[in-house]
Structure formats: structure tokens, C-alpha cells
Design an enzyme around this catalytic site. Sequence first.
Site, PDB file in Angstrom:
ATOM      1  N   ALA A  35      58.333 -48.315  91.936  1.00  0.00           N
ATOM      2  CA  ALA A  35      58.227 -49.057  93.272  1.00  0.00           C
ATOM      3  C   ALA A  35      57.138 -50.088  93.234  1.00  0.00           C
ATOM      4  O   ALA A  35      57.261 -51.360  93.598  1.00  0.00           O
ATOM      5  CB  ALA A  35      58.084 -48.006  94.443  1.00  0.00           C
ATOM      6  N   ASP A  38      58.160 -52.815  90.998  1.00  0.00           N
ATOM      7  CA  ASP A  38      59.184 -53.809  91.677  1.00  0.00           C
ATOM      8  C   ASP A  38      58.924 -54.632  92.664  1.00  0.00           C
ATOM      9  O   ASP A  38      59.258 -55.780  92.837  1.00  0.00           O
ATOM     10  CB  ASP A  38      60.337 -52.727  92.332  1.00  0.00           C
ATOM     11  CG  ASP A  38      61.228 -52.254  91.408  1.00  0.00           C
ATOM     12  OD1 ASP A  38      61.462 -52.770  90.200  1.00  0.00           O
ATOM     13  OD2 ASP A  38      62.153 -51.134  91.672  1.00  0.00           O
ATOM     14  N   GLU A 114      64.000 -42.379  57.806  1.00  0.00           N
ATOM     15  CA  GLU A 114      63.978 -42.714  59.341  1.00  0.00           C
ATOM     16  C   GLU A 114      65.448 -42.386  60.000  1.00  0.00           C
ATOM     17  O   GLU A 114      66.255 -41.992  59.198  1.00  0.00           O
ATOM     18  CB  GLU A 114      63.800 -44.162  59.626  1.00  0.00           C
ATOM     19  CG  GLU A 114      64.728 -45.153  58.962  1.00  0.00           C
ATOM     20  CD  GLU A 114      64.112 -46.753  59.066  1.00  0.00           C
ATOM     21  OE1 GLU A 114      64.223 -47.175  60.517  1.00  0.00           O
ATOM     22  OE2 GLU A 114      63.973 -47.232  58.236  1.00  0.00           O
ATOM     23  N   LYS A 116      68.694 -42.454  61.457  1.00  0.00           N
ATOM     24  CA  LYS A 116      70.006 -43.159  61.790  1.00  0.00           C
ATOM     25  C   LYS A 116      70.466 -43.098  63.201  1.00  0.00           C
ATOM     26  O   LYS A 116      70.935 -42.047  63.553  1.00  0.00           O
ATOM     27  CB  LYS A 116      70.911 -43.018  60.949  1.00  0.00           C
ATOM     28  CG  LYS A 116      72.229 -43.962  60.909  1.00  0.00           C
ATOM     29  CD  LYS A 116      73.010 -43.847  59.580  1.00  0.00           C
ATOM     30  CE  LYS A 116      74.163 -44.851  59.462  1.00  0.00           C
ATOM     31  NZ  LYS A 116      74.693 -45.431  60.690  1.00  0.00           N
ATOM     32  N   ASP A 118      72.477 -43.550  66.462  1.00  0.00           N
ATOM     33  CA  ASP A 118      73.962 -43.989  66.882  1.00  0.00           C
ATOM     34  C   ASP A 118      73.982 -44.960  68.051  1.00  0.00           C
ATOM     35  O   ASP A 118      74.171 -44.706  68.988  1.00  0.00           O
ATOM     36  CB  ASP A 118      74.533 -42.637  67.418  1.00  0.00           C
ATOM     37  CG  ASP A 118      76.059 -42.610  67.381  1.00  0.00           C
ATOM     38  OD1 ASP A 118      76.594 -43.794  66.692  1.00  0.00           O
ATOM     39  OD2 ASP A 118      76.587 -41.893  67.775  1.00  0.00           O
ATOM     40  N   ARG A 137      76.127 -57.939  65.150  1.00  0.00           N
ATOM     41  CA  ARG A 137      76.319 -58.012  63.826  1.00  0.00           C
ATOM     42  C   ARG A 137      77.810 -58.864  63.566  1.00  0.00           C
ATOM     43  O   ARG A 137      77.653 -59.263  62.265  1.00  0.00           O
ATOM     44  CB  ARG A 137      76.248 -56.661  63.043  1.00  0.00           C
ATOM     45  CG  ARG A 137      76.570 -56.540  61.689  1.00  0.00           C
ATOM     46  CD  ARG A 137      76.483 -54.920  61.150  1.00  0.00           C
ATOM     47  NE  ARG A 137      77.553 -55.182  60.658  1.00  0.00           N
ATOM     48  CZ  ARG A 137      77.949 -54.029  59.520  1.00  0.00           C
ATOM     49  NH1 ARG A 137      76.807 -53.138  59.324  1.00  0.00           N
ATOM     50  NH2 ARG A 137      78.898 -53.807  58.871  1.00  0.00           N
ATOM     51  N   TYR A 229      63.805 -51.878  63.018  1.00  0.00           N
ATOM     52  CA  TYR A 229      63.348 -51.130  61.954  1.00  0.00           C
ATOM     53  C   TYR A 229      63.563 -52.125  60.505  1.00  0.00           C
ATOM     54  O   TYR A 229      63.327 -51.892  59.523  1.00  0.00           O
ATOM     55  CB  TYR A 229      64.277 -49.973  61.533  1.00  0.00           C
ATOM     56  CG  TYR A 229      65.841 -50.378  61.791  1.00  0.00           C
ATOM     57  CD1 TYR A 229      66.335 -51.315  60.940  1.00  0.00           C
ATOM     58  CD2 TYR A 229      66.679 -49.734  62.711  1.00  0.00           C
ATOM     59  CE1 TYR A 229      67.934 -51.348  61.124  1.00  0.00           C
ATOM     60  CE2 TYR A 229      67.744 -49.824  63.076  1.00  0.00           C
ATOM     61  CZ  TYR A 229      68.611 -50.715  62.080  1.00  0.00           C
ATOM     62  OH  TYR A 229      69.848 -51.061  62.511  1.00  0.00           O
ATOM     63  N   LYS A 315      74.454 -38.639  56.112  1.00  0.00           N
ATOM     64  CA  LYS A 315      74.974 -38.373  57.238  1.00  0.00           C
ATOM     65  C   LYS A 315      74.990 -36.682  57.598  1.00  0.00           C
ATOM     66  O   LYS A 315      75.424 -35.977  56.918  1.00  0.00           O
ATOM     67  CB  LYS A 315      76.570 -38.819  57.303  1.00  0.00           C
ATOM     68  CG  LYS A 315      76.732 -40.209  57.216  1.00  0.00           C
ATOM     69  CD  LYS A 315      76.337 -40.720  58.684  1.00  0.00           C
ATOM     70  CE  LYS A 315      77.124 -42.111  58.872  1.00  0.00           C
ATOM     71  NZ  LYS A 315      78.449 -42.368  59.081  1.00  0.00           N
ATOM     72  N   CYS A 409      94.344 -27.317  96.686  1.00  0.00           N
ATOM     73  CA  CYS A 409      93.180 -27.294  95.965  1.00  0.00           C
ATOM     74  C   CYS A 409      92.703 -25.748  95.733  1.00  0.00           C
ATOM     75  O   CYS A 409      92.943 -24.799  96.597  1.00  0.00           O
ATOM     76  CB  CYS A 409      91.854 -27.692  97.016  1.00  0.00           C
ATOM     77  SG  CYS A 409      90.230 -27.224  96.421  1.00  0.00           S
ATOM     78  N   CYS A 412      89.981 -24.103  98.082  1.00  0.00           N
ATOM     79  CA  CYS A 412      89.798 -23.979  99.377  1.00  0.00           C
ATOM     80  C   CYS A 412      91.203 -23.778  99.881  1.00  0.00           C
ATOM     81  O   CYS A 412      91.454 -23.555 101.163  1.00  0.00           O
ATOM     82  CB  CYS A 412      88.950 -24.908 100.116  1.00  0.00           C
ATOM     83  SG  CYS A 412      89.817 -26.680 100.210  1.00  0.00           S
ATOM     84  N   CYS A 427      90.534 -33.376  96.792  1.00  0.00           N
ATOM     85  CA  CYS A 427      90.862 -32.054  97.869  1.00  0.00           C
ATOM     86  C   CYS A 427      90.480 -33.013  98.904  1.00  0.00           C
ATOM     87  O   CYS A 427      89.403 -33.544  99.327  1.00  0.00           O
ATOM     88  CB  CYS A 427      89.880 -31.147  97.641  1.00  0.00           C
ATOM     89  SG  CYS A 427      90.010 -29.831  99.000  1.00  0.00           S
ATOM     90  N   CYS A 432      85.090 -28.803 100.813  1.00  0.00           N
ATOM     91  CA  CYS A 432      85.731 -28.030  99.707  1.00  0.00           C
ATOM     92  C   CYS A 432      84.275 -27.857  98.945  1.00  0.00           C
ATOM     93  O   CYS A 432      84.232 -26.809  98.229  1.00  0.00           O
ATOM     94  CB  CYS A 432      86.668 -28.805  98.862  1.00  0.00           C
ATOM     95  SG  CYS A 432      87.108 -27.730  97.773  1.00  0.00           S
TER      96      CYS A 432
HETATM   97  S1  IVH Z   1      68.946 -49.771  57.959  1.00  0.00           S
HETATM   98  C1  IVH Z   1      70.409 -52.784  55.128  1.00  0.00           C
HETATM   99  N1  IVH Z   1      67.832 -48.172  59.680  1.00  0.00           N
HETATM  100  O1  IVH Z   1      73.387 -48.027  60.562  1.00  0.00           O
HETATM  101  C2  IVH Z   1      70.667 -51.721  55.932  1.00  0.00           C
HETATM  102  N2  IVH Z   1      70.245 -48.857  59.720  1.00  0.00           N
HETATM  103  O2  IVH Z   1      75.529 -48.262  58.324  1.00  0.00           O
HETATM  104  C3  IVH Z   1      70.171 -52.152  57.309  1.00  0.00           C
HETATM  105  N3  IVH Z   1      71.213 -47.689  61.627  1.00  0.00           N
HETATM  106  O3  IVH Z   1      74.290 -51.349  60.854  1.00  0.00           O
HETATM  107  C4  IVH Z   1      70.258 -50.911  58.090  1.00  0.00           C
HETATM  108  N4  IVH Z   1      69.537 -46.841  62.462  1.00  0.00           N
HETATM  109  O4  IVH Z   1      73.475 -50.374  62.842  1.00  0.00           O
HETATM  110  C5  IVH Z   1      69.035 -48.864  59.300  1.00  0.00           C
HETATM  111  N5  IVH Z   1      66.791 -46.565  60.952  1.00  0.00           N
HETATM  112  C6  IVH Z   1      67.974 -47.320  60.548  1.00  0.00           C
HETATM  113  C7  IVH Z   1      69.243 -47.416  61.293  1.00  0.00           C
HETATM  114  C8  IVH Z   1      70.292 -48.022  60.959  1.00  0.00           C
HETATM  115  C9  IVH Z   1      71.059 -47.057  62.696  1.00  0.00           C
HETATM  116  C10 IVH Z   1      72.684 -48.432  61.735  1.00  0.00           C
HETATM  117  C11 IVH Z   1      72.750 -50.068  61.769  1.00  0.00           C
HETATM  118  C12 IVH Z   1      73.258 -50.498  60.433  1.00  0.00           C
HETATM  119  C13 IVH Z   1      74.138 -49.281  60.147  1.00  0.00           C
HETATM  120  C14 IVH Z   1      74.217 -49.076  58.746  1.00  0.00           C
END
Ligand code: IVH
Length: 664
Positions: A35, A38, A114, A116, A118, A137, A229, A315, A409, A412, A427, A432
Site C-alpha cells: 500500500a 502504491d 541449474e 530448468k 518451465d 525466442r 541465466y 528432464k 443441484c 441443495c 445453482c 447453496c
Molecule cells: S540454457 C543454450 N538454462 O529451456 C541454451 N535454459 O530447451 C540456452 N530453460 O529455450 C538455454 N531454464 O527456455 C537454460 N536455466 C536454464 C533454463 C533454460 C529454462 C529453457 C529455455 C530454453 C529451453 C531449452
Amino acid sequence: MNKEEARQRILKLREVINFHRYNYHVLDRQDISEAALDSLKHELAELEEKYPEFITSDSPTQRVGGKPLEKFEKVNHVSPMLSLTDAFSWEELLAWEERIKKLIPDENLDYFAELKIDGFAVSLTYENGLLVEGATRGDGKVGENVTQNLKTIESIPLRLNEDSGINIKGRIVMRGEVFLSKQEFLRINSEQAKKGLQIYANPRNLAAGSIRQLDSRVAASRKLDSFFYNLVTDLGQKTHEQEHEIIEKLGLKTSKFVKKCENLTQVKDYIDDLENKRDSLPYQIDGMVVIVNSLNLENRLGIVGKAPRWAIAYKFPAEQATTKILDIQVSIGRTGALTPFAVLEPVKVAGSTVSRATLHNADEIKRKDIQIGDTVIVQKAGDIIPEVVEPIKGLRTGKETFFKMPTICPMCGGPVIRPAGEVIARCANLNCFAIQRERVKHFVSKEAFDVEGLGEKIVEQLLEEDLISDPSDLFELTVGDLEPLERFAEKSSANLVEAIQGRKKVTLAKFIYALGIRYVGIQTAGLLADYFGDLKKIETSSEEELWEVEGIGGKVANSIFRWYRNPKNLEYLEKLNKHGVSYVKEEKTKELEGLSFVITGSLYSMPREEAEDLIRHKGGKASSSVSANLNYLVVGENPGSKLAKAESLGVKIIDENEFLKLLK
Ligand code: IVH
């Protein structure tokens, strides 16, 4: 305030806002309330409106753009945005190392591992410290200019940190991931479902869907976050580890879950460690990225096609399983919305057993062509809530049935309506959801199962997330179910699950009371428990037999009898039974045998319900109405009209002290 003063104030405000933004969104450290922040932003916006000549592109007010774009401009990447080769096992990791060792036989390899994330890959370009371009990308060579959307992400600085000792003159390009927390993913999907809009399959799709929007207000309304990264520009870094360090110094957010490893065995240990932590991370990861740390060696290893040889994506195993849909039922939300969910043959997905999965709405069921009896693929969307991916149609037997949205429903009995053009059936009875909520609240209340830590807000949350539809579902909740919910840290989830599991057995009186049968209060439940001593006997009694119980009238007997004739209630009892919820035979003592008590007013030593429990436990009768054959009226603080009535009937009146003596 004159113009110069305004300019000074604007500069100061920006600095302060940026300082707190950085602490909060990059360092996860909150040192000022939202707050208050803001309010500062508001002041800045007002000053800039008055003196538009002072607006700069890195002002916090510029995070949300004006008009939606017509289309995205194309952006040529300075170097390609690569993808990664996948590995699914330790053997594949070893094979990868073997391949690269052949190319650089006498080099000592160390690695950087590191998460990965999602999320959705993006590229940022800063010029002389100022964010000038953000891009998707695309095909790796050409992406889309989504600068305005990326500017809405508070963890992305609009200007690089100037006093890091790093030269920020010229152009700096870096890459990373835009993502959403699991919690935000759930929140947005449930909003989407309510509006009948697209449900996103995973946080990555949702992140992509938020960034690839022409109207930046959409991205601004979603709490997008980021990790970076990869530093493309040469700022003197020699290793991938240093890329992370520099990116962090420049003021961007980097992941804390990174590790430099001396060899692949260390990498494997770290992967195992994080695989275990996976569920407790606030965002979804789909594996780990393992990178050759030395940039010199990276250069020597080079790229094949679109993927570098010097990195690999490990993976985690797919979080999917197949099971059967036993039934499709609906749950009722706060606004009366009927949400269908699949009752599944229990199956293990990603380490936990899943027995129900949301189906969002009727259109979604139709779109996925899901039928009752289908064998389906289920997955944990974003490791979070289970969902049905698709039916395996080849396994159909012809005995499958279609789901039909109930017209009445199930909660109820109120009418279900689905206004033309809307996806959500509701409902029409406004009470309800309240009925459902009250039922659960009743079940966990002091006189019933007495579960601590289940307040109204939490009950509502559990109902709304489809985690429970009736009280018996409480006993199935796991720490994993609760953790993603707002307000639930790991500890409190564990506490609540423990509290629930610790209350599986209560006295018969409490059990009967907890069922919530109309007209059956705790007194009546006590009478029934004493008389029958067994739940089955109550179930099989005729209305007349119930009526025979002293203190139970025709209306109550009828209500109990009818309750047991409703198949839904029997199913509910069966569910409780299945979860091991039952009653313990109460070892009653005889001190108060044959004596009846009424308590009026409040007692000092214990709540009234507890006193009544004690009376029953010691063989006495606790009732609520005063009559001539009552033995004792116990008078506490602020007695009610019962006192006068007892006096007029000549009932013996005792105070709390005398009562406690009797109990001893
Ligand atoms: S390195 C040269 N580090 O995974 C490769 N990628 O399948 C550059 N991603 O397009 C990627 N976390 O969107 C890298 N710690 C991480 C990542 C990461 C997620 C994704 C990224 C990339 C895809 C590769």
C-alpha cells in the site's frame, strides 16, 4: 512546488520506488507495504502527469503501456536463441559427457547445474543501461518484440544497476525465462474457467499466453516473474558461473538453485537433491540444465543444428499416469458454480496418490471427449493439481457413459441454470455454497470432530479448489494438496493434516451429531448414542423404534429415519468408513447415573459443551429444557430464563462449585 522542485521529487521518488521494487521482486525481501509503495507510485504518476516533459522510459510509471499494439514487430537476434538436447537418465548424461570428452580429450571439465524453469524464454537488450528491447525466442533467429509486456514484470529492471562496477555503456544482451508461480497459475486458470475462457495446460503455456498479448494490461494483471541465466554480451566473463554473477550484479534476478560441480557425479547428486525439493518449489521446473562451465571450452565444442554440444537438459520423469474415470461429479463454488470433477481409480502421479481431477466445465469435458468409464491419462498440471489430459479411446468397451450436468443441484436440490452464452452452470439457490461450507464447519466444530485450525476461510478455500466436497474428503488431504494454497506454508499444511488425521475417532454421540441430521443436536445425539450404542442399529431402526427413545419426538424420529433413506447419506457414511473415520465405545462411568442436568449461563472452569460431555461420560443426562423431573439446574454466570422456570418447578439449583464436586 515549482518545476525544479517537481523534477527533484520525481527523481527521488523513482529512486525510492526502484529500491523497494528491487528488494521485493528480485531479492524477495519486503521492507515496505504494498500500500505504501502504491502510494508513492501514485504520487509519481500525478507529478508526471503535471510535468510530462520529465517522463522517461525507465520511470516505474512506464511499466504499463498505453494502447494495445496492432501487431508485434519482428526482432533479429544478435546470436541465435538455442534449444537443448534432452537427457532422461543417468546413462544418457554419461553418454553426453563421453561425446564431448572425445572432442576435447585432454581438458578437465567442470559443470554448472541449474534449474530448468518451465517458463517462456526471452531476450533482453539494454543500451547504455536502459532497457530498449525485449523479445521472444520465435524460431531462434527471429523473434517478436514484446518489450511493453516484459516491462510489466517487476523483477526486470528498466535500467541496469549503475554502481556494480560493471561497464554498462553500449549494448548488453541477456537471456532468461519468464514464468509464473504455481499459485498464480492456479489462480489465473480458475479465473479463466469461471469466465469460460481457455484453460492453460501448464505454467509455460500461460507465461507464453501472457507475453504474446498485444494489450500489455493482460501481462500487467498477471504476476509474472523472471530468472536470467545467459549473458550474450562479452563483459569479460570466462565461465557460465560468472555470467550468473554479472547478471545478478546488473540487477536482474537469478536462480539461487545453482551449483558448480567438479564432475558429473556431483551433478547427479545435485539433480537428485533438487528432484526431491521439486514439489516444494513455488514454481514449476521440468528438469535441470547442465552446462560446461568454461566458455572457452563451450566455444571449442560448438553447436550442432539448433542445440549446443556444451549443454544438456536433464528432464525429470514425466508426471503422468493412466487410470480409470469411475464417475464424474460436481462441486459447488461460492457463487454457486457447478464444477465437474472426475472421480478416479486412485493412481500414483509424481509421488502422490490422485483420486480426483478437476474437469473445469462441461465444455471442457466435451472438447476432450471424456466419458465415464474411460481410461484416461492424468497429469499434475504444473506439479500442482491433477488433471485429465485425454481419454485413451482405443480402450473403450462401449459401456462408457456421457456426463450430464445435473439439472438439480446435488448439494441443495435447487435448480441449476446455465444462461445462454455462458459456459458455467450455476445453482440458482444463493445459499447453496453456504450450505456446503456450513456442513463442513459443523463437522469440524468443537462438539463434533473438533479439528483445530480449520476456520471458515480455509474451509472455503478447500471447497473452491475442489479439494473437498464433503467432510469425509478432509481425511484424504495431503500436505501436497495444501501447500500450493494461499496462506499455507509447508509447516501449517503438515499441522493441519496431522490435526485432521488425529481426529478420526470420536465418541458415538459426537459422530452422530457431526452427521448434521436435521433436528439432531448434541443432546439428541447423546440420547441416541446412549440408547442404541451402535450406529448400525440407528440405521436399521424403524421410525417407531426411534420414537421410543426417551426425549425423541415424532419430528426428530422422522428426520433421522428419512436421513438414512437417502442414498447420498449412506454413500457419505460409507466414505467416512472407508477413511477409517469412526467412533470409539465410550467407557461410561456411573457416578451420575440416573441424574439429569441442565446448565444455564456460562461456567468458569470449562465451556458448556465440555461440561455436558462430562455429564454424559459419567452416566448422567445433559439436556437443554427444564421440566419438573429434572434433577439439577447448574447456574453459571449470566443465567437465562431457565433459572426462574426451575425455581417455579422446585428443581434443585446448584452453582458451579457444587457441580464440580458432583463430578468428582
Ligand atoms: S540454457 C543454450 N538454462 O529451456 C541454451 N535454459 O530447451 C540456452 N530453460 O529455450 C538455454 N531454464 O527456455 C537454460 N536455466 C536454464 C533454463 C533454460 C529454462 C529453457 C529455455 C530454453 C529451453 C531449452
